[in-house]
Write an enzyme that holds these catalytic residues in place. Structure first.
Site, PDB file in Angstrom:
ATOM      1  CG  HIS A   1      -1.985   1.091   1.121  1.00 34.79           C
ATOM      2  ND1 HIS A   1      -3.310   0.812   0.866  1.00 34.79           N
ATOM      3  CD2 HIS A   1      -1.898   2.444   1.210  1.00 34.79           C
ATOM      4  CE1 HIS A   1      -3.998   1.956   0.821  1.00 34.79           C
ATOM      5  NE2 HIS A   1      -3.146   2.953   1.028  1.00 34.79           N
ATOM      6  CB  CYS A   2       3.283   2.798  -1.519  1.00 31.91           C
ATOM      7  SG  CYS A   2       3.663   1.660  -2.875  1.00 31.91           S
ATOM      8  CG  HIS A   3      -0.853   6.536  -2.005  1.00 38.88           C
ATOM      9  ND1 HIS A   3      -2.004   5.904  -2.423  1.00 38.88           N
ATOM     10  CD2 HIS A   3      -0.911   6.548  -0.644  1.00 38.88           C
ATOM     11  CE1 HIS A   3      -2.739   5.568  -1.364  1.00 38.88           C
ATOM     12  NE2 HIS A   3      -2.090   5.939  -0.272  1.00 38.88           N
TER      13      HIS A   3
ATOM     14  CG  ASP B   1      -0.864   5.363   3.841  1.00 39.41           C
ATOM     15  OD1 ASP B   1      -1.298   5.380   2.675  1.00 39.41           O
ATOM     16  OD2 ASP B   1      -1.338   6.083   4.751  1.00 39.41           O
TER      17      ASP B   1
ATOM     18  CG  HIS C   1      -4.917   2.424   5.957  1.00 41.83           C
ATOM     19  ND1 HIS C   1      -3.720   1.936   5.485  1.00 41.83           N
ATOM     20  CD2 HIS C   1      -5.224   3.489   5.177  1.00 41.83           C
ATOM     21  CE1 HIS C   1      -3.322   2.685   4.461  1.00 41.83           C
ATOM     22  NE2 HIS C   1      -4.216   3.626   4.245  1.00 41.83           N
TER      23      HIS C   1
ATOM     24  CE1 TYR D   1      -4.211  13.802  -1.020  1.00 39.57           C
ATOM     25  CE2 TYR D   1      -6.489  13.120  -0.721  1.00 39.57           C
ATOM     26  CZ  TYR D   1      -5.183  12.832  -1.067  1.00 39.57           C
ATOM     27  OH  TYR D   1      -4.854  11.556  -1.460  1.00 39.57           O
TER      28      TYR D   1
ATOM     29  CG  ASN E   1      -5.697  14.098   3.427  1.00 40.59           C
ATOM     30  OD1 ASN E   1      -5.698  15.317   3.339  1.00 40.59           O
ATOM     31  ND2 ASN E   1      -6.196  13.309   2.504  1.00 40.59           N
TER      32      ASN E   1
END
Length: 282
Positions: free
Chosen positions: A24-26, A239, A174, A42, A244
């Site tokens: 889970h990463c962006h 993550d 999460h 955002y 945010n």
């Protein structure tokens, strides 16, 4: 272009096993190349594919699942571009709606996408249009994808009948965003563990920094319970870059939590290597 300052990040004490996956990463932008969605909630700082690759090299991660974030909406181009840099080691989770043609979905699949994510989190706009959601699920199933559910903990019980009826594998982000300060005996966590009894349920023991104040230790009992409940259907991720979030995060701290809830080498290998390889086809 944004550059990750690794001098401000320590090396983790825990040595990740070969083939370990950040599930889970962006990637964000860069906005000049991959614009952010006009209706976004955002605007992140750019965190392009080069930054993510540098972090993974620093931590000792060799595989990753790049999850489309809401700030890019249904334009998955930045994620697809990032996967193309190392398609044998990278997979993706897209954001889609019912306007996607079959050809567009097949192109995402060819680009490494293996799931679709839907946000139910209030600060990101709340539940999706459920008619759209329900029209997307059969198409996700036809592709052999899973659905990723990003939920607020207080909503888990209310959403459980819908989740139980899903005809596809589902992954809860999460740790269900339960408030770790309330401990593992809270009603929201009980509802999450009820879902964990379903054959199709996977849960990410990521997001310690979202459910616990620094140094994130309160997340350990929550993750430990999830690991004990479904050891073959848990995933972990950084993550990065923590959209945010109001606290600073050194990802080494998140890596070093792992052996506290995955205490044996066998458990660590399942969580970090075998489970993501099975779900994402590495």
């Amino acid at each position: 272009m944004s550059v990750l300052d690794l001098s401000k990040r320590r090396k983790p004490a825990f040595k990740l096993p070969p083939g370990a996956c950040d599930a889970h990463c962006h990637v964000f932008g860069p906005g000049a190349v991959f614009p952010y969605a006009p209706n976004r909630r955002y605007t992140p700082e750019d965190a392009p594919k080069e930054m993510l690759a540098a972090l993974h090299a620093h931590l000792g991660l060799s595989r990753a699942v790049i999850v489309q974030a809401s700030c890019h909406g249904t334009d998955n181009a930045a994620m697809i571009d990032a996967i193309a840099a190392a398609p044998d080691r990278l997979r993706g989770v897209a954001i889609i709606d019912d306007t996607f043609s079959d050809e567009a979905l097949e192109a995402l699949h060819a680009g490494g996408v293996r799931g679709a994510r839907f946000n139910f989190v209030k600060h990101l706009g709340g539940a999706p249009d459920m008619d759209v959601f329900n029209r997307c699920i059969p198409r996700i199933k036809a592709l052999g994808w899973h659905v990723v559910l990003h939920l607020d903990a207080p909503d888990i019980a209310e959403l459980s009948p819908m989740i139980r009826a899903l005809p596809v594998t589902f992954v809860i982000d999460h740790q269900g965003r339960v408030d770790a300060k309330l401990g593992p005996d809270q009603p929201a966590f009980a509802a999450l563990l009820e879902l964990a009894k379903l054959d199709g349920c996977w849960i990410k023991v990521s997001g310690a920094e979202r459910i616990s104040p620094p140094p994130f230790n309160l997340a350990v009992p929550i993750a430990s319970r999830i690991m004990a409940a479904i050891p073959d259907k848990v995933l972990w991720g950084t993550d990065f870059p923590h959209p945010n979030l109001k606290v600073e995060v050194d990802e080494a701290d998140l890596v070093d939590l792992v052996p506290r809830f995955a205490e044996t080498e066998a458990a660590q290998r399942r969580l970090l290597v075998d489970n993501p390889a099975r779900l994402y086809g590495f």
